[in-house]
Design an enzyme around this catalytic site. Structure first.
Site, PDB file in Angstrom:
ATOM      1  CG  ASN A  38      -2.045  -0.988   1.102  1.00  0.00           C
ATOM      2  OD1 ASN A  38      -3.080  -0.684   0.524  1.00  0.00           O
ATOM      3  ND2 ASN A  38      -1.851  -2.187   1.608  1.00  0.00           N
ATOM      4  CG  HIS A  69       8.896   0.092   3.561  1.00  0.00           C
ATOM      5  ND1 HIS A  69       8.292  -0.776   2.671  1.00  0.00           N
ATOM      6  CD2 HIS A  69       8.242  -0.085   4.739  1.00  0.00           C
ATOM      7  CE1 HIS A  69       7.331  -1.438   3.274  1.00  0.00           C
ATOM      8  NE2 HIS A  69       7.272  -1.043   4.535  1.00  0.00           N
TER       9      HIS A  69
HETATM   10  N1  LIG Z   1      -0.773   2.464   4.202  1.00  0.00           N
HETATM   11  C1  LIG Z   1       0.116   1.689   4.828  1.00  0.00           C
HETATM   12  O1  LIG Z   1       1.270   2.069   5.057  1.00  0.00           O
HETATM   13  C2  LIG Z   1      -0.298   0.333   5.279  1.00  0.00           C
HETATM   14  C3  LIG Z   1      -1.524  -0.173   4.955  1.00  0.00           C
HETATM   15  N2  LIG Z   1      -1.903  -1.395   5.401  1.00  0.00           N
HETATM   16  C4  LIG Z   1      -3.251  -1.861   5.031  1.00  0.00           C
HETATM   17  O2  LIG Z   1      -4.133  -1.501   6.094  1.00  0.00           O
HETATM   18  C5  LIG Z   1      -5.213  -2.428   6.148  1.00  0.00           C
HETATM   19  C6  LIG Z   1      -5.328  -3.018   7.554  1.00  0.00           C
HETATM   20  O3  LIG Z   1      -4.165  -3.754   7.848  1.00  0.00           O
HETATM   21  P1  LIG Z   1      -4.170  -4.850   9.008  1.00  0.00           P
HETATM   22  O4  LIG Z   1      -4.898  -4.327  10.171  1.00  0.00           O
HETATM   23  O5  LIG Z   1      -2.796  -5.324   9.162  1.00  0.00           O
HETATM   24  O6  LIG Z   1      -5.047  -6.002   8.328  1.00  0.00           O
HETATM   25  P2  LIG Z   1      -5.752  -7.224   9.061  1.00  0.00           P
HETATM   26  O7  LIG Z   1      -5.929  -8.265   8.000  1.00  0.00           O
HETATM   27  O8  LIG Z   1      -5.056  -7.578  10.298  1.00  0.00           O
HETATM   28  O9  LIG Z   1      -7.191  -6.657   9.476  1.00  0.00           O
HETATM   29  C7  LIG Z   1      -8.163  -6.255   8.548  1.00  0.00           C
HETATM   30  C8  LIG Z   1      -9.478  -6.055   9.283  1.00  0.00           C
HETATM   31  O10 LIG Z   1     -10.435  -5.458   8.408  1.00  0.00           O
HETATM   32  C9  LIG Z   1     -11.633  -6.217   8.405  1.00  0.00           C
HETATM   33  N3  LIG Z   1     -12.262  -6.110   7.078  1.00  0.00           N
HETATM   34  C10 LIG Z   1     -11.829  -6.636   5.920  1.00  0.00           C
HETATM   35  N4  LIG Z   1     -12.648  -6.262   4.916  1.00  0.00           N
HETATM   36  C11 LIG Z   1     -13.608  -5.501   5.470  1.00  0.00           C
HETATM   37  C12 LIG Z   1     -14.742  -4.811   4.959  1.00  0.00           C
HETATM   38  N5  LIG Z   1     -15.061  -4.879   3.659  1.00  0.00           N
HETATM   39  N6  LIG Z   1     -15.517  -4.095   5.814  1.00  0.00           N
HETATM   40  C13 LIG Z   1     -15.189  -4.047   7.128  1.00  0.00           C
HETATM   41  N7  LIG Z   1     -14.133  -4.667   7.678  1.00  0.00           N
HETATM   42  C14 LIG Z   1     -13.353  -5.391   6.847  1.00  0.00           C
HETATM   43  C15 LIG Z   1     -11.187  -7.631   8.734  1.00  0.00           C
HETATM   44  O11 LIG Z   1     -12.283  -8.330   9.236  1.00  0.00           O
HETATM   45  P3  LIG Z   1     -12.435  -9.928   9.117  1.00  0.00           P
HETATM   46  O12 LIG Z   1     -11.782 -10.420  10.365  1.00  0.00           O
HETATM   47  O13 LIG Z   1     -13.892 -10.100   9.073  1.00  0.00           O
HETATM   48  O14 LIG Z   1     -11.745 -10.359   7.869  1.00  0.00           O
HETATM   49  C16 LIG Z   1     -10.118  -7.334   9.785  1.00  0.00           C
HETATM   50  O15 LIG Z   1     -10.731  -7.029  11.029  1.00  0.00           O
HETATM   51  C17 LIG Z   1      -4.907  -3.475   5.070  1.00  0.00           C
HETATM   52  O16 LIG Z   1      -5.571  -3.135   3.872  1.00  0.00           O
HETATM   53  C18 LIG Z   1      -3.402  -3.345   4.895  1.00  0.00           C
HETATM   54  O17 LIG Z   1      -2.981  -3.835   3.646  1.00  0.00           O
HETATM   55  C19 LIG Z   1      -1.114  -2.136   6.230  1.00  0.00           C
HETATM   56  C20 LIG Z   1       0.128  -1.685   6.567  1.00  0.00           C
HETATM   57  C21 LIG Z   1       0.674  -0.450   6.067  1.00  0.00           C
HETATM   58  O1  LIG Z   2       3.313  -2.350   6.756  1.00  0.00           O
HETATM   59  C1  LIG Z   2       4.179  -2.291   5.871  1.00  0.00           C
HETATM   60  O2  LIG Z   2       5.402  -2.342   6.111  1.00  0.00           O
HETATM   61  C2  LIG Z   2       3.787  -2.048   4.454  1.00  0.00           C
HETATM   62  C3  LIG Z   2       2.539  -2.705   4.042  1.00  0.00           C
HETATM   63  O3  LIG Z   2       2.150  -3.768   4.500  1.00  0.00           O
HETATM   64  C4  LIG Z   2       1.761  -2.044   2.996  1.00  0.00           C
HETATM   65  O4  LIG Z   2       2.158  -0.962   2.559  1.00  0.00           O
HETATM   66  O5  LIG Z   2       0.725  -2.605   2.599  1.00  0.00           O
END
Ligand SMILES: NC(=O)C1=CN([C@@H]2O[C@H](COP(=O)(O)OP(=O)(O)OC[C@H]3O[C@@H](n4cnc5c(N)ncnc54)[C@H](OP(=O)(O)O)[C@@H]3O)[C@@H](O)[C@H]2O)C=CC1
Ligand SMILES: O=C([O-])CC(=O)C(=O)O
Length: 271
Positions: A193, A223
Site C-alpha cells: 500500500n 522500506h
Molecule cells: N498504508 C500503509 O502504510 C499500510 C496499509 N496497510 C493496510 O491496512 C489495512 C489493515 O491492515 P491490518 O490491520 O494489518 O489487516 P488485518 O488483515 O489484520 O485486518 C483487517 C481487518 O479489516 C476487516 N475487514 C476486511 N474487509 C472488510 C470490509 N469490507 N468491511 C469491514 N471490515 C473489513 C477484517 O475483518 P475480518 O476479520 O472479518 O476479515 C479485519 O478485522 C490493510 O488493507 C493493509 O494492507 C497495512 C500496513 C501499512
Molecule cells: O506495513 C508495511 O510495512 C507495508 C505494508 O504492509 C503495505 O504498505 O501494505
C-alpha cells in the site's frame, strides 16, 4: 471533541482503537468500531474501548463520528469511503492500494469536494512524504521503493500463484518482484500500500517503481525510498517492527494513523 470511528479490527484497527479508546489523543473520542460482521473479538475490543461494535460503518455518522479511520482493506475502501464522505465524514485511508483505481480515486475526490470533506492518507509504514511533496513543486523525476520483508509476510500473495516460489525454503534474500506500483499492488495487495500512497502523491501508479525482496533473515520490515527531483535527491530508509498481530503490516502504520488523528484535532500543524 471530534467523534472518530474505526473501520476494521485487525492488527492496525486494534492498535488504533485501543489508542483512541484509552484517551491517548485528547480531543478525539472513539464512538464505534465497525467490521464486516459482529464477532466476539470485535465486541470485546469495543467493550474495552467503551464504544459501539458495528457490523457496518454506515451507522458511525449517526453515533457522532466525523472522522473515520479505515484499516480494513481495499474492498472496504471501495464499499464504504464514498458513502461516508457523502454522510459528512472525513476519512483517513490506510488501504491506499484501492486508489490505484483512477476512477475510484476521482469519485472520492469529487465527493470530498462536493461535501466539503477531506481524504487523508497517512505516511503509514514509510516516511518522507513531506519532503517529496515539497520537491514536487519543482518536479519529481523518478520514485523507487524497495521493500524487504520476511517471507512469512509475503506468503499467500496473488503474484505467487502465477510465479510460484518456495518462500518457506528461501535461504538467502531474493528479489521476487520488480515493476510498477500498479503491478505491485495487484500482486501484493496486503504488502505495498505504501507504494500506492507514494503513487497517489506523485500522480500515477505508473510513476513509482517497486522492488520487493523476500529476506528470511529480515527481522524488521524495511522500506527504502529513492527520489530524483529538480531540487535534488532523497533516500529515505525505514526499518519497522512488524505488528505482533499481522507480520505483513508494520507497527508504524498504526502509529501513523493515530498520529494523524492527533494532528487533525490539534491547534498546530507541524510538518
Ligand atoms: N498504508 C500503509 O502504510 C499500510 C496499509 N496497510 C493496510 O491496512 C489495512 C489493515 O491492515 P491490518 O490491520 O494489518 O489487516 P488485518 O488483515 O489484520 O485486518 C483487517 C481487518 O479489516 C476487516 N475487514 C476486511 N474487509 C472488510 C470490509 N469490507 N468491511 C469491514 N471490515 C473489513 C477484517 O475483518 P475480518 O476479520 O472479518 O476479515 C479485519 O478485522 C490493510 O488493507 C493493509 O494492507 C497495512 C500496513 C501499512
Ligand atoms: O506495513 C508495511 O510495512 C507495508 C505494508 O504492509 C503495505 O504498505 O501494505
Amino acid at each position: 471533541m471530534t467523534g472518530v470511528g474505526v473501520l476494521g479490527h485487525g492488527a492496525l484497527g486494534h492498535a488504533i482503537a485501543q489508542a483512541l479508546g484509552s484517551g491517548q489523543v485528547p480531543g478525539a473520542r472513539l464512538v464505534g468500531i465497525a467490521g464486516r460482521r459482529l464477532s466476539d473479538d470485535l465486541e470485546c475490543l469495543a467493550r474495552a474501548c467503551d464504544c459501539a461494535a458495528l457490523d457496518a460503518p454506515s451507522a458511525l455518522p449517526a453515533l457522532g463520528a466525523r472522522l473515520i479511520v479505515e484499516a480494513a482493506g481495499a474492498s472496504a475502501v471501495r464499499e464504504h469511503a464514498l458513502p461516508l464522505l457523502e454522510a459528512g465524514c472525513d476519512v483517513i485511508l490506510m488501504s491506499t492500494g484501492a486508489l490505484g483505481d483512477a476512477a475510484l480515486l476521482a469519485r472520492l475526490k469529487d465527493a470530498a469536494t462536493a461535501h466539503g470533506r477531506k481524504i487523508y492518507l497517512p505516511s503509514g509504514a514509510i516516511a518522507g512524504l513531506d519532503g517529496i511533496r515539497a520537491a514536487m513543486e519543482a518536479g519529481v523525476e523518478t520514485v523507487r521503493i524497495t521493500t524487504r520483508k520476511h517471507p512469512r509476510a509475503l506468503a499467500g500473495s496473488p503474484y505467487l500463484d502465477e510465479h510460484p516460489l518456495d518462500l518457506a525454503g528461501l535461504a538467502e534474500a531474493r528479489v521476487i518482484f520488480e515493476g510498477s506500483a500498479r503491478d505491485a499492488i495487484a500482486g501484493f495487495p496486503s504488502n505495498v500500500n505504501v507504494s500506492l500512497t507514494l503513487a497517489t502523491l506523485v500522480g500515477s501508479p505508473d510513476r513509482v517503481q517497486v522492488r520487493i525482496i523476500a529476506d528470511p533473515h529480515a527481522e524488521m520490515t524495511q522500506h527504502r525510498i529513492e527520489v530524483t527531483a529538480a531540487s535534488g535527491t532523497m533516500a529515505i530508509d525505514v526499518a519497522n517492527q512488524p505488528s505482533p498481530l499481522n507480520p505483513r503490516s508494520s507497527w508504524l502504520a498504526a502509529l501513523s494513523a493515530i498520529a494523524m488523528v492527533r494532528q487533525l484535532v490539534a491547534p498546530i500543524w507541524i510538518g
